[in-house]
Design a protein around this motif. Structure first.
Motif, PDB file in Angstrom:
ATOM      1  N   PRO A 120       0.818  -1.222   0.000  1.00  0.00           N
ATOM      2  CA  PRO A 120       0.000   0.000   0.000  1.00  0.00           C
ATOM      3  C   PRO A 120       0.851   1.271   0.000  1.00  0.00           C
ATOM      4  CG  PRO A 120      -0.886  -1.600   1.543  1.00  0.00           C
ATOM      5  CD  PRO A 120       0.442  -2.131   1.109  1.00  0.00           C
ATOM      6  N   ARG A 121       1.937   1.258   0.767  1.00  0.00           N
ATOM      7  CA  ARG A 121       2.827   2.417   0.803  1.00  0.00           C
ATOM      8  C   ARG A 121       3.491   2.634  -0.559  1.00  0.00           C
ATOM      9  NH1 ARG A 121       7.725   1.321   4.037  1.00  0.00           N
ATOM     10  NH2 ARG A 121       6.234  -0.090   4.997  1.00  0.00           N
ATOM     11  N   LEU A 122       3.899   1.540  -1.208  1.00  0.00           N
ATOM     12  CA  LEU A 122       4.520   1.630  -2.526  1.00  0.00           C
ATOM     13  C   LEU A 122       3.521   2.156  -3.557  1.00  0.00           C
ATOM     14  CD1 LEU A 122       6.911   1.052  -4.420  1.00  0.00           C
ATOM     15  CD2 LEU A 122       6.047  -1.302  -4.638  1.00  0.00           C
ATOM     16  N   THR A 123       2.285   1.665  -3.485  1.00  0.00           N
ATOM     17  CA  THR A 123       1.256   2.126  -4.414  1.00  0.00           C
ATOM     18  C   THR A 123       1.020   3.622  -4.259  1.00  0.00           C
ATOM     19  OG1 THR A 123       0.179  -0.052  -4.322  1.00  0.00           O
ATOM     20  CG2 THR A 123      -1.138   1.803  -5.137  1.00  0.00           C
ATOM     21  N   GLU A 124       0.953   4.090  -3.025  1.00  0.00           N
ATOM     22  CA  GLU A 124       0.737   5.516  -2.784  1.00  0.00           C
ATOM     23  C   GLU A 124       1.940   6.330  -3.269  1.00  0.00           C
ATOM     24  OE1 GLU A 124      -0.980   9.066  -1.748  1.00  0.00           O
ATOM     25  OE2 GLU A 124      -1.835   7.072  -2.098  1.00  0.00           O
ATOM     26  N   PHE A 125       3.130   5.793  -3.111  1.00  0.00           N
ATOM     27  CA  PHE A 125       4.323   6.482  -3.602  1.00  0.00           C
ATOM     28  C   PHE A 125       4.221   6.701  -5.109  1.00  0.00           C
ATOM     29  CE2 PHE A 125       8.583   6.239  -5.502  1.00  0.00           C
ATOM     30  CZ  PHE A 125       9.230   7.276  -4.842  1.00  0.00           C
ATOM     31  N   PHE A 126       3.856   5.666  -5.843  1.00  0.00           N
ATOM     32  CA  PHE A 126       3.724   5.802  -7.298  1.00  0.00           C
ATOM     33  C   PHE A 126       2.570   6.740  -7.656  1.00  0.00           C
ATOM     34  CE2 PHE A 126       5.972   1.527  -7.743  1.00  0.00           C
ATOM     35  CZ  PHE A 126       7.134   2.110  -8.229  1.00  0.00           C
ATOM     36  N   ASN A 127       1.492   6.711  -6.869  1.00  0.00           N
ATOM     37  CA  ASN A 127       0.361   7.602  -7.143  1.00  0.00           C
ATOM     38  C   ASN A 127       0.779   9.071  -7.076  1.00  0.00           C
ATOM     39  OD1 ASN A 127      -1.459   5.531  -7.526  1.00  0.00           O
ATOM     40  ND2 ASN A 127      -2.230   5.572  -5.415  1.00  0.00           N
ATOM     41  N   ARG A 128       1.754   9.380  -6.255  1.00  0.00           N
ATOM     42  CA  ARG A 128       2.141  10.767  -6.011  1.00  0.00           C
ATOM     43  C   ARG A 128       3.271  11.249  -6.914  1.00  0.00           C
ATOM     44  NH1 ARG A 128      -0.041  12.306  -1.001  1.00  0.00           N
ATOM     45  NH2 ARG A 128       1.546  13.905  -0.620  1.00  0.00           N
ATOM     46  N   LEU A 129       3.814  10.361  -7.720  1.00  0.00           N
ATOM     47  CA  LEU A 129       4.893  10.752  -8.611  1.00  0.00           C
ATOM     48  C   LEU A 129       4.364  11.544  -9.804  1.00  0.00           C
ATOM     49  CD1 LEU A 129       7.109   7.530  -8.822  1.00  0.00           C
ATOM     50  CD2 LEU A 129       7.622   9.644  -7.591  1.00  0.00           C
ATOM     51  N   PRO A 130       5.154  12.471 -10.339  1.00  0.00           N
ATOM     52  CA  PRO A 130       4.759  13.172 -11.572  1.00  0.00           C
ATOM     53  C   PRO A 130       4.565  12.176 -12.710  1.00  0.00           C
ATOM     54  CG  PRO A 130       6.677  14.212 -10.562  1.00  0.00           C
ATOM     55  CD  PRO A 130       6.453  12.931  -9.817  1.00  0.00           C
ATOM     56  N   GLN A 131       3.597  12.438 -13.553  1.00  0.00           N
ATOM     57  CA  GLN A 131       3.278  11.509 -14.630  1.00  0.00           C
ATOM     58  C   GLN A 131       4.085  11.773 -15.898  1.00  0.00           C
ATOM     59  OE1 GLN A 131       1.123   8.828 -14.005  1.00  0.00           O
ATOM     60  NE2 GLN A 131       1.532   9.698 -11.967  1.00  0.00           N
ATOM     61  N   ASP A 132       5.038  12.697 -15.839  1.00  0.00           N
ATOM     62  CA  ASP A 132       5.795  13.084 -17.025  1.00  0.00           C
ATOM     63  C   ASP A 132       6.931  12.127 -17.359  1.00  0.00           C
ATOM     64  OD1 ASP A 132       4.994  15.297 -15.114  1.00  0.00           O
ATOM     65  OD2 ASP A 132       5.096  16.429 -16.991  1.00  0.00           O
ATOM     66  N   PHE A 133       7.215  11.186 -16.464  1.00  0.00           N
ATOM     67  CA  PHE A 133       8.399  10.351 -16.628  1.00  0.00           C
ATOM     68  C   PHE A 133       8.018   8.868 -16.609  1.00  0.00           C
ATOM     69  CE2 PHE A 133       9.487  14.197 -14.236  1.00  0.00           C
ATOM     70  CZ  PHE A 133      10.382  14.789 -15.117  1.00  0.00           C
ATOM     71  N   ALA A 134       8.932   8.043 -17.121  1.00  0.00           N
ATOM     72  CA  ALA A 134       8.792   6.594 -17.029  1.00  0.00           C
ATOM     73  C   ALA A 134       9.544   6.110 -15.791  1.00  0.00           C
ATOM     74  CB  ALA A 134       9.345   5.921 -18.277  1.00  0.00           C
ATOM     75  N   ALA A 201       5.264  -3.064 -18.354  1.00  0.00           N
ATOM     76  CA  ALA A 201       4.950  -1.769 -18.959  1.00  0.00           C
ATOM     77  C   ALA A 201       5.687  -1.648 -20.293  1.00  0.00           C
ATOM     78  CB  ALA A 201       5.298  -0.622 -18.017  1.00  0.00           C
ATOM     79  N   HIS A 202       5.772  -0.422 -20.811  1.00  0.00           N
ATOM     80  CA  HIS A 202       6.256  -0.212 -22.171  1.00  0.00           C
ATOM     81  C   HIS A 202       7.771  -0.308 -22.301  1.00  0.00           C
ATOM     82  CE1 HIS A 202       6.274   1.280 -26.281  1.00  0.00           C
ATOM     83  NE2 HIS A 202       7.207   2.150 -25.941  1.00  0.00           N
ATOM     84  N   ALA A 203       8.505  -0.239 -21.194  1.00  0.00           N
ATOM     85  CA  ALA A 203       9.964  -0.214 -21.275  1.00  0.00           C
ATOM     86  C   ALA A 203      10.569  -1.285 -20.380  1.00  0.00           C
ATOM     87  CB  ALA A 203      10.504   1.167 -20.900  1.00  0.00           C
ATOM     88  N   PRO A 204      10.535  -2.554 -20.794  1.00  0.00           N
ATOM     89  CA  PRO A 204      11.135  -3.607 -19.968  1.00  0.00           C
ATOM     90  C   PRO A 204      12.615  -3.348 -19.730  1.00  0.00           C
ATOM     91  CG  PRO A 204      10.599  -4.412 -22.171  1.00  0.00           C
ATOM     92  CD  PRO A 204       9.970  -3.080 -22.041  1.00  0.00           C
ATOM     93  N   VAL A 205      13.042  -3.663 -18.498  1.00  0.00           N
ATOM     94  CA  VAL A 205      14.416  -3.394 -18.064  1.00  0.00           C
ATOM     95  C   VAL A 205      15.044  -4.700 -17.588  1.00  0.00           C
ATOM     96  CG1 VAL A 205      15.897  -2.041 -16.542  1.00  0.00           C
ATOM     97  CG2 VAL A 205      13.690  -1.107 -17.296  1.00  0.00           C
ATOM     98  N   VAL A 206      16.192  -5.052 -18.160  1.00  0.00           N
ATOM     99  CA  VAL A 206      16.912  -6.259 -17.760  1.00  0.00           C
ATOM    100  C   VAL A 206      18.304  -5.854 -17.287  1.00  0.00           C
ATOM    101  CG1 VAL A 206      17.838  -8.493 -18.489  1.00  0.00           C
ATOM    102  CG2 VAL A 206      15.652  -7.678 -19.421  1.00  0.00           C
ATOM    103  N   ARG A 207      18.667  -6.308 -16.106  1.00  0.00           N
ATOM    104  CA  ARG A 207      20.020  -6.125 -15.570  1.00  0.00           C
ATOM    105  C   ARG A 207      20.682  -7.498 -15.520  1.00  0.00           C
ATOM    106  NH1 ARG A 207      20.334  -4.298 -10.214  1.00  0.00           N
ATOM    107  NH2 ARG A 207      22.333  -3.321 -10.691  1.00  0.00           N
ATOM    108  N   LEU A 208      21.672  -7.706 -16.368  1.00  0.00           N
ATOM    109  CA  LEU A 208      22.379  -8.976 -16.445  1.00  0.00           C
ATOM    110  C   LEU A 208      23.721  -8.844 -15.737  1.00  0.00           C
ATOM    111  CD1 LEU A 208      22.544 -11.888 -17.660  1.00  0.00           C
ATOM    112  CD2 LEU A 208      23.754 -10.836 -19.598  1.00  0.00           C
ATOM    113  N   ILE A 209      23.938  -9.682 -14.710  1.00  0.00           N
ATOM    114  CA  ILE A 209      25.188  -9.650 -13.941  1.00  0.00           C
ATOM    115  C   ILE A 209      26.030 -10.835 -14.396  1.00  0.00           C
ATOM    116  CG2 ILE A 209      26.213  -9.378 -11.670  1.00  0.00           C
ATOM    117  CD1 ILE A 209      23.982  -7.363 -12.248  1.00  0.00           C
ATOM    118  N   GLY A 210      27.014 -10.566 -15.248  1.00  0.00           N
ATOM    119  CA  GLY A 210      27.747 -11.635 -15.896  1.00  0.00           C
ATOM    120  C   GLY A 210      29.083 -11.962 -15.264  1.00  0.00           C
ATOM    121  N   LEU A 211      29.695 -12.994 -15.810  1.00  0.00           N
ATOM    122  CA  LEU A 211      31.023 -13.425 -15.406  1.00  0.00           C
ATOM    123  C   LEU A 211      32.088 -12.600 -16.133  1.00  0.00           C
ATOM    124  CD1 LEU A 211      30.342 -17.252 -15.547  1.00  0.00           C
ATOM    125  CD2 LEU A 211      30.883 -15.955 -13.481  1.00  0.00           C
TER     126      LEU A 211
END
Length: 282
Positions: A120-134, A201-211
């Protein structure tokens, strides 16, 4: 659709003469980096805020097609646990004003202790963010990877709000015993969690931690490649951030991934310097 390929930093002591020009000054590293890669993980803002003058220099160093992916400060995500942080968020976004046109993502990384009770706290945090950014979110609590009610609730909320869930793949890093200082340090700091694979969402993000050996990571890539190609075919903006144990070899691994995807990478500034001297690095 766009492929945004980058590393967790734009400067490393091992990169001059390869990714960076041999004689490049530290202040020139971002410009050299941006000749090859079109995004970077802005982890620096997690630890400390830059000065306005530094932000302006960053903006001037990269082309309009470049995208920064800055991380929310730890004072917001870890120290305040997202509580009463409106002013901190506003100040952070205002500080980045010269870069707003070049902001691909603002990333929120939550500590492992932040579990389902905080939704619930995380949801409210996102609710309060500006909508101009991803925005993109990285969670580390095990319940969000257990395929149960907590994970379903998180994914549903992210899809409803158009927030990208960051996909972390640290399997390569933990696939062998740590025998070097860099590997010991990386395995001690990086999380070992199940691989989550879902574009929320529209911009999937992958962080690959390689050898450190780029070729040693190839067995872990076939499962990813069809999804990466499909997300691009679907018109999504795909962000791939490539790490290795101490990131000295991250540029080489990124190059191999680009080749596996059937795309091309611009010549590295250091290679151009070497070619002029009659020596090729690769």
């Amino acid at each position: 659709m766009s492929l945004f390929l980058g590393l967790p930093q734009w400067s490393h002591p091992a990169w001059p003469g390869q990714l960076l020009g041999q004689g490049a000054k530290p202040a020139e590293h971002l410009a050299d980096y941006a000749k090859v890669f079109n995004t970077v993980e802005g982890n620096t803002t997690f630890y400390a805020l830059p000065t306005p003058e530094t932000v302006l220099r960053w903006s001037e160093a990269v082309p309009d097609t470049f995208r920064f992916a800055f991380k929310f400060p730890q004072t917001i995500s870890h120290q305040s646990d997202l509580v009463s942080v409106d002013k901190q968020v506003s100040d952070f976004i205002a500080l980045l004003a010269p870069l707003h046109a070049k902001l691909g993502l603002l990333k929120l990384q939550l500590p492992a202790r932040f579990g389902p009770a905080g939704l619930p706290r995380l949801t409210e945090f996102f609710n309060r963010l500006p909508q101009d950014f991803a925005y993109a979110l990285e969670v580390r609590h095990p319940d969000f990877f257990a395929k149960g009610d907590a994970e379903r609730a998180l994914n549903r909320m992210l899809m409803e709000k158009g927030i990208n869930r960051i996909m972390l793949d640290s399997r390569p890093l933990f696939s062998v015993p740590a025998t070097t200082a860099a590997m010991i340090d990386a395995q001690g700091k990086k999380p070992q969690l199940p691989v989550h694979l879902l574009a929320t969402a529209h911009a999937p993000v992958v962080r690959l931690i390689g050898l450190p050996d780029p070729a040693a990571n190839h067995p872990f890539l076939p499962g990813w490649l069809p999804h990466w190609r499909q997300w691009l075919a679907d018109g999504k903006d795909l962000y791939l951030f490539i790490h290795t144990a101490d990131n000295a070899q991250a540029p080489a691994l990124a190059r191999q991934i680009v080749q596996l995807l059937g795309q091309e990478m611009a010549p590295w500034p250091g290679e151009i310097d070497s070619a002029r001297q009659g020596v090729l690095m690769f």
